[in-house]
Every structure is written in structure tokens, then in C-alpha cells.
Motif scaffolding. Sequence first.
Motif, PDB file in Angstrom:
ATOM      1  N   THR A 273       3.090 -11.898  16.247  1.00  6.18           N
ATOM      2  CA  THR A 273       2.578 -11.130  15.106  1.00  6.18           C
ATOM      3  C   THR A 273       3.249 -11.557  13.807  1.00  6.18           C
ATOM      4  O   THR A 273       3.888 -10.750  13.128  1.00  6.18           O
ATOM      5  N   SER A 274       3.083 -12.803  13.440  1.00  3.68           N
ATOM      6  CA  SER A 274       3.703 -13.296  12.207  1.00  3.68           C
ATOM      7  C   SER A 274       3.210 -12.514  10.994  1.00  3.68           C
ATOM      8  O   SER A 274       4.007 -12.097  10.136  1.00  3.68           O
ATOM      9  N   MET A 275       1.915 -12.294  10.887  1.00  6.70           N
ATOM     10  CA  MET A 275       1.344 -11.607   9.733  1.00  6.70           C
ATOM     11  C   MET A 275       1.611 -10.109   9.782  1.00  6.70           C
ATOM     12  O   MET A 275       1.967  -9.488   8.775  1.00  6.70           O
ATOM     13  N   ALA A 276       1.438  -9.491  10.959  1.00  2.82           N
ATOM     14  CA  ALA A 276       1.655  -8.049  11.079  1.00  2.82           C
ATOM     15  C   ALA A 276       3.102  -7.692  10.804  1.00  2.82           C
ATOM     16  O   ALA A 276       3.397  -6.677  10.158  1.00  2.82           O
ATOM     17  N   SER A 277       4.022  -8.518  11.288  1.00  2.90           N
ATOM     18  CA  SER A 277       5.441  -8.252  11.061  1.00  2.90           C
ATOM     19  C   SER A 277       5.786  -8.403   9.584  1.00  2.90           C
ATOM     20  O   SER A 277       6.595  -7.639   9.043  1.00  2.90           O
ATOM     21  N   ALA A 278       5.165  -9.367   8.926  1.00  2.00           N
ATOM     22  CA  ALA A 278       5.399  -9.539   7.490  1.00  2.00           C
ATOM     23  C   ALA A 278       4.894  -8.316   6.719  1.00  2.00           C
ATOM     24  O   ALA A 278       5.570  -7.813   5.806  1.00  2.00           O
ATOM     25  N   ALA A 279       3.712  -7.820   7.077  1.00  2.00           N
ATOM     26  CA  ALA A 279       3.179  -6.624   6.422  1.00  2.00           C
ATOM     27  C   ALA A 279       4.084  -5.425   6.689  1.00  2.00           C
ATOM     28  O   ALA A 279       4.395  -4.642   5.778  1.00  2.00           O
ATOM     29  N   LYS A 280       4.530  -5.276   7.950  1.00  2.00           N
ATOM     30  CA  LYS A 280       5.417  -4.158   8.280  1.00  2.00           C
ATOM     31  C   LYS A 280       6.696  -4.224   7.467  1.00  2.00           C
ATOM     32  O   LYS A 280       7.195  -3.195   6.980  1.00  2.00           O
ATOM     33  N   ASN A 281       7.246  -5.424   7.280  1.00  3.53           N
ATOM     34  CA  ASN A 281       8.491  -5.559   6.529  1.00  3.53           C
ATOM     35  C   ASN A 281       8.329  -5.166   5.067  1.00  3.53           C
ATOM     36  O   ASN A 281       9.266  -4.648   4.445  1.00  3.53           O
ATOM     37  N   ALA A 282       7.148  -5.401   4.511  1.00  9.18           N
ATOM     38  CA  ALA A 282       6.889  -4.961   3.131  1.00  9.18           C
ATOM     39  C   ALA A 282       6.992  -3.442   3.030  1.00  9.18           C
ATOM     40  O   ALA A 282       7.583  -2.900   2.092  1.00  9.18           O
ATOM     41  N   PHE A 283       6.427  -2.758   4.027  1.00 12.09           N
ATOM     42  CA  PHE A 283       6.496  -1.293   4.036  1.00 12.09           C
ATOM     43  C   PHE A 283       7.886  -0.800   4.438  1.00 12.09           C
ATOM     44  O   PHE A 283       8.321   0.270   3.997  1.00 12.09           O
ATOM     45  N   THR A 284       8.582  -1.568   5.272  1.00 16.10           N
ATOM     46  CA  THR A 284       9.958  -1.211   5.628  1.00 16.10           C
ATOM     47  C   THR A 284      10.835  -1.184   4.384  1.00 16.10           C
ATOM     48  O   THR A 284      11.650  -0.263   4.197  1.00 16.10           O
ATOM     49  N   TYR A 285      10.673  -2.186   3.524  1.00 14.71           N
ATOM     50  CA  TYR A 285      11.450  -2.222   2.273  1.00 14.71           C
ATOM     51  C   TYR A 285      11.158  -0.977   1.438  1.00 14.71           C
ATOM     52  O   TYR A 285      12.077  -0.340   0.901  1.00 14.71           O
ATOM     53  N   ALA A 286       9.882  -0.621   1.318  1.00 12.96           N
ATOM     54  CA  ALA A 286       9.528   0.571   0.542  1.00 12.96           C
ATOM     55  C   ALA A 286      10.153   1.822   1.148  1.00 12.96           C
ATOM     56  O   ALA A 286      10.703   2.676   0.437  1.00 12.96           O
ATOM     57  N   MET A 287      10.086   1.950   2.475  1.00 11.16           N
ATOM     58  CA  MET A 287      10.654   3.114   3.149  1.00 11.16           C
ATOM     59  C   MET A 287      12.165   3.199   2.936  1.00 11.16           C
ATOM     60  O   MET A 287      12.722   4.287   2.763  1.00 11.16           O
ATOM     61  N   ALA A 288      12.827   2.061   2.941  1.00  9.19           N
ATOM     62  CA  ALA A 288      14.283   2.038   2.798  1.00  9.19           C
ATOM     63  C   ALA A 288      14.737   2.237   1.357  1.00  9.19           C
ATOM     64  O   ALA A 288      15.925   2.438   1.105  1.00  9.19           O
ATOM     65  N   ASN A 289      13.792   2.227   0.427  1.00 10.34           N
ATOM     66  CA  ASN A 289      14.142   2.340  -0.992  1.00 10.34           C
ATOM     67  C   ASN A 289      13.434   3.505  -1.674  1.00 10.34           C
ATOM     68  O   ASN A 289      13.054   3.429  -2.841  1.00 10.34           O
ATOM     69  N   GLY A 290      13.254   4.585  -0.921  1.00 12.40           N
ATOM     70  CA  GLY A 290      12.761   5.824  -1.512  1.00 12.40           C
ATOM     71  C   GLY A 290      11.270   6.052  -1.423  1.00 12.40           C
ATOM     72  O   GLY A 290      10.756   7.005  -2.025  1.00 12.40           O
ATOM     73  N   GLY A 291      10.554   5.232  -0.664  1.00 13.17           N
ATOM     74  CA  GLY A 291       9.107   5.391  -0.586  1.00 13.17           C
ATOM     75  C   GLY A 291       8.623   6.195   0.605  1.00 13.17           C
ATOM     76  O   GLY A 291       7.495   6.014   1.053  1.00 13.17           O
ATOM     77  N   ASP A 292       9.467   7.073   1.116  1.00 10.02           N
ATOM     78  CA  ASP A 292       9.128   7.811   2.330  1.00 10.02           C
ATOM     79  C   ASP A 292       8.702   9.250   2.065  1.00 10.02           C
ATOM     80  O   ASP A 292       8.667  10.078   2.968  1.00 10.02           O
ATOM     81  N   GLY A 293       8.359   9.565   0.833  1.00 12.32           N
ATOM     82  CA  GLY A 293       7.986  10.934   0.490  1.00 12.32           C
ATOM     83  C   GLY A 293       6.516  11.224   0.735  1.00 12.32           C
ATOM     84  O   GLY A 293       5.709  10.313   0.934  1.00 12.32           O
ATOM     85  N   PRO A 294       6.132  12.512   0.703  1.00  6.87           N
ATOM     86  CA  PRO A 294       4.735  12.898   0.969  1.00  6.87           C
ATOM     87  C   PRO A 294       3.758  12.480  -0.120  1.00  6.87           C
ATOM     88  O   PRO A 294       2.548  12.503   0.097  1.00  6.87           O
ATOM     89  N   ALA A 295       4.263  12.125  -1.298  1.00  5.41           N
ATOM     90  CA  ALA A 295       3.387  11.684  -2.392  1.00  5.41           C
ATOM     91  C   ALA A 295       3.574  10.206  -2.711  1.00  5.41           C
ATOM     92  O   ALA A 295       3.199   9.740  -3.790  1.00  5.41           O
ATOM     93  N   ASP A 296       4.190   9.471  -1.779  1.00  2.70           N
ATOM     94  CA  ASP A 296       4.318   8.018  -1.924  1.00  2.70           C
ATOM     95  C   ASP A 296       3.184   7.362  -1.153  1.00  2.70           C
ATOM     96  O   ASP A 296       3.210   7.301   0.075  1.00  2.70           O
TER      97      ASP A 296
END
Length: 312
Positions: A273-296
Motif C-alpha cells: 500500500t505505497s499510496m494508501a500509506s502515504a495518504a494515511k501519513n498525511a492525515f497522521t501528521y495532521a492528527m499529531a499537530n492538533g487536527g483531531d478535533g470535532p470541527a477539523d
Amino acid sequence: MKLRRRDVTLPQTLGAIMAQVRVGFVGLGLMGQGMAANIVAKGYPLVVHAHRNRAPVEDLIARGAAEATSLADLARACDVIFLCLSGSPQVTEVVAALKPGLAPGAVLVDCSTSDPVVTESLARDLAAIGVNFADAPLSRTPKEAWAGTLDCMVGATPEVFARIQPIIATWAGKIVHIGGVGDGHRMKLLNNFISLGYAAIYAEAIALSEKVGIPIAALDSVIRGGRMDCGFYQTFMACALEGNRESHRFTISNAYKDLRYLESMANDAKVVTSMASAAKNAFTYAMANGGDGPADYVPHLADFTAKLNGIP
């Protein structure tokens, strides 16, 4: 069992048939409230249950629904129960609470984006007490939930699909019977991989265009109306270009969860899953930097990708 409701008159053409099918709905969030409103508006007796936010329950009671004081009471009152929750842990918890009230022949329909492995496990567990399980996840946004034009992909036996299809048709404009139990959730993960992959690409393209001096408006003027344009692109860019922070109300946390489920499914299937893992990592960065709220929401991914690249 106590149910709170406002009396309503069913439509003459549908009432006699629909009165025989009692529908329950659990999960009145961004998608669920509009779906439930369509069920009751189109003549089905509906029972709902409050979790934290009472506003959707009060709205649905005003439209003619009844309220159950517990999930077990809701199960006792209903023939078909729809679940629209955050993911498999929440579905598992709710099914356990419904189980004491479920009668043989009842149908549970999971409209959440769930882990197919958990879906199949729940289906086996419920089959032991004579209860049917189906997965019917959704595509599109809360706007289409209220309009009754969602897309739905269903995993169910042909017999169960025949029972639930007319109810799903109250809130879905496109219904595809994918296959057996679990296949709806597998298809939903594939669907979300494609859409969330687009989101990661759009966010990175916006950041790169800024870095090389191409304004977002210029980027959009080339893509919009061309072969790479689509509805998801337009809702994503409504945030990046127009500042509409609620253009696509699907949270970053749910996107991250869905891509983790997809990765697990791929691991089981031994697929790279080269592409899926890359997409997941983009969202992982957001989650780790304050993007885990209900209005994010997913289009806000562009902000986090910009931050990663030093763009204000």
C-alpha cells in the motif's frame, strides 16, 4: 418500555405497508439526523435514542419519531435498526447494549465506516440468536443526507437486502448491493482511500503551487472544468480558495481511522500500500499537530500540509 413520541398520520399510500416495519436509528450525528428525518418523513414508524446531544432527538420527535429510554428498549420496539456511528468500537458497544432486546428475525444495519473483520464477527455472533446483520456504509455529505440522495453500498444476503432496500431508499439515491456481509465495508474503505488520496494530493499540490509562486486561484482556474475536476475537488477547494471551513464536513480523525482500517485490510490481503500509506501519513501528521478535533475537517488538511512546508 416507555416511548416518547408525537402522534403522526402515515401517508395513505404507504402507511398500511410501512406500519408493519418498525425502524430504529442510533447515531444522530452529522449524517444520521438527516437520514433519520427522511425515514420518518417518508412514512416509517421511527424510534431513536439520545446519546449526548438532545437537539437531534427533539427535532425528530417533532417530526413524528418516538424516543426510547434505553438501547434495549429501542431493540424491543423495532424490526430494523440502523447504526450510524464513528467506527467499529462504538458499533460493538451499541450492539452489546441492543442485544438483550433483540428478537429473532430482527435486522441490524451498520451504516458506519467499520472494520470488515469486526463486521463479520458481529454478524456471526448475532446469527447465533437469530438476528440478521448487514453493512450499508455511505458516501457523500450531510447535505445529501438531508436531501435523501446519499450513495450506499450494501453487504447483505439477498433476503436481508430485499428487506432493508426500501428503507435505505428513503435517504439514498444510489444503492449498490456489493455482496455478502462485510463487503459493503470493504467497498467503503476502497471508496474512502480514493477520496482521501485525492485530499492528500490536493493539499500537497496547493502547498507546492504556493512555494513556486502559482496562486491558488490560478491553480484552480486550470483544474476546474477540466478532466481532473470532480465534486470532491470542488468541496475541498471551497475551503482552500473561498475560506468555507465547513465545505466538506468529514473530520480528519474519521479520515485517519478509515485509512487505518484500509491498511489493516490490505495487510490481511498481503497487498503493498505505497499510496494508501502515504495518504494515511498525511492525515497522521495532521492528527499529531492538533487536527483531531470535532470541527477539523478533511479540507483543512491543506493547512497542515502548508505548515509542514513552512507556509504561513
